[in-house]
Design an enzyme around this catalytic site. Structure first.
Site, PDB file in Angstrom:
ATOM      1  CD1 TRP A  57      -2.693   1.563   0.488  1.00  0.00           C
ATOM      2  CD2 TRP A  57      -2.150   1.738   2.658  1.00  0.00           C
ATOM      3  NE1 TRP A  57      -3.478   2.533   1.044  1.00  0.00           N
ATOM      4  CE2 TRP A  57      -3.163   2.663   2.362  1.00  0.00           C
ATOM      5  CE3 TRP A  57      -1.648   1.669   3.958  1.00  0.00           C
ATOM      6  CZ2 TRP A  57      -3.690   3.516   3.331  1.00  0.00           C
ATOM      7  CZ3 TRP A  57      -2.174   2.506   4.916  1.00  0.00           C
ATOM      8  CH2 TRP A  57      -3.183   3.412   4.603  1.00  0.00           C
TER       9      TRP A  57
ATOM     10  CG  ASP B  17      -2.523  -2.730   7.168  1.00  0.00           C
ATOM     11  OD1 ASP B  17      -3.682  -2.670   7.624  1.00  0.00           O
ATOM     12  OD2 ASP B  17      -2.056  -1.880   6.378  1.00  0.00           O
TER      13      ASP B  17
ATOM     14  CB  ALA C 256      -7.108  -2.888   5.112  1.00  0.00           C
TER      15      ALA C 256
ATOM     16  CE  LYS D  79     -10.552   0.568   1.927  1.00  0.00           C
ATOM     17  NZ  LYS D  79      -9.419   0.710   1.074  1.00  0.00           N
TER      18      LYS D  79
END
Ligand SMILES: Cc1ncc(COP(=O)(O)O)c(C=O)c1O
Length: 393
Positions: free
Chosen positions: A127, A208, A210, A243
């Protein structure tokens, strides 16, 4: 005071959004920004979210400050969603943050406080905000190999070889699932090998998460994290609800440290102190929506059905694009698109080809070839496949 301030560099994604908005062509296709889109190109509020918001509006009696960590129900339900009981709650310290972005940033602050000499290892493709967030906390980064560009799969040997060089106390940032931008995730066997390696080297994983639920399913997507949590003494987690709950602008996330028994209170207090100096209290509304949904069997079911509908639509776009590219190019070279998961893939296109797609076909993607598979629909899949075949010729 401000004359010497350098002109800010426009973020690549924001610049692309602007260029797309200014493009007058009717059939233009936006594959840049990383948000879910339905077949009609909308990013709707989920039904479960609407119902939870309604419930909150009707029952909430105060909006006074909570503790620095935020709503306890949010932190507890998210801990269970992420960890599924892989470690006892007595080993988990967590604070709410304004989105997953702030969670990454706050975890980096925590790392610097605990071990200022730590290097944060990041996947070679990642990212775009990871490096700046880590640098903003004053920590150095080093890349490890991740994507094998030939096969569009994990460069497992490269990853393991690079991570052999980590020092004790270094931190390895891993995407929990649906790796952004490659769509390539480690298998359960790969996770086990990564966990064993980090354990042996005395390194700390930083996960992470997400896109939980956008890959193989809510539990399967957390399988790597849960394996690490069960095996290693210390794990850092940044999680985002942007999301999977569609709560992008509400800024819902959490920073979590899993530590040996007896250390939870120190970590919770340190994280709360770091919040105090950055933003004090996390936003509450979105987190409360999440805990209302996760804490109610009926709403949770509605949410899960909606989440898996989103996931399945993206997967269908992947298969559609892989098939259309096979038909257009006569080659199987794009089969990896269907095998990957989550919203993103990196298309093997040169900067010139990406620019031609924009200029000649009105198709927008990031400069490294990252496309948001959710930005496609039945009309734009063949358009993209034909345009790609043209620029590749
Ligand atoms: C890998 C990754 N981490 C973290 C985030 C942070 O998302 P947010 O701050 O919107 O919750 C994103 C969003 O695109 C992401 O892709």
């Amino acid at each position: 005071m401000f004359e010497t301030l350098p002109d800010p560099k426009l973020d690549g994604i924001i610049a692309l959004m602007q260029a797309f908005a200014e493009d007058p062509r009717l059939g233009k296709v936006d594959l840049g920004v990383g948000v879910y889109r339905d077949e009609a190109g909308r990013t709707p509020v989920m039904q479960a979210v609407k119902a939870a918001e309604q419930h909150i509006v009707e029952t909430q009696e105060s909006k006074t400050y909570l503790s620095l960590a935020g709503d306890a129900a949010f932190l507890d339900t998210m801990r269970d969603l992420l960890l599924g009981g892989a470690v006892p709650a007595s080993r988990v310290a967590a604070v709410g943050t304004p989105g997953g972005t702030a969670a990454v940033r706050q975890i980096c602050e925590l790392i610097r406080r605990a071990h200022a000499q730590a290097t944060v290892w990041i996947s070679a493709q990642t990212w775009p905000n990871h490096s700046p967030l880590i640098a903003a906390a004053g920590l150095p980064t080093r890349p490890y190999r991740y994507l094998d560009p030939e096969s569009g799969a994990l460069d497992r040997a490269g990853l393991l070889a690079d991570l052999e060089e980590i020092s004790a106390g270094d931190v390895v940032l891993l995407h929990g699932c649906c790796h952004n931008p490659t769509g390539v995730d480690p298998t359960p066997q790969d996770w086990a090998e990564i966990a064993a390696l980090l354990d042996r080297r005395g390194a700390v994983p930083f996960v992470d998460m997400a896109y939980q639920g956008f890959g193989a399913g809510l539990d399967a997507d957390a399988g790597g994290l849960r394996h690490l949590a069960a095996r290693l003494p210390e794990i850092l987690v940044a999680a985002s609800c942007s999301k999977n709950f569609g709560l992008y602008r509400e800024r819902v996330g959490l920073a979590m440290a899993i530590v040996p028994e007896g250390q939870r209170a120190r970590l919770a207090g340190t994280l709360a102190g770091l919040s105090r100096r950055a933003f004090a209290f996390p936003p509450d509304h979105g987190g409360r929506v999440v805990s209302t949904i996760l804490g109610d069997a009926r709403l949770r079911h509605i949410w899960q059905v909606e989440l898996y509908e989103m996931r399945d639509r993206v997967a269908a776009n992947r298969r559609g694009l892989a098939d259309a590219l096979r038909a257009e190019t006569g080659s199987d070279q794009f089969g990896f698109i269907a095998a990957q998961q989550g919203m993103f893939s990196l298309l093997p296109l040169s900067p010139e080809q990406i620019e031609r797609l924009r200029a000649e076909h009105g198709i927008y993607m990031l400069g490294d070839g990252r496309v948001n598979m959710a930005g496609l629909n039945a009309q734009s899949v063949p358009v993209l496949a034909q345009a790609m075949a043209q620029v590749l010729r």
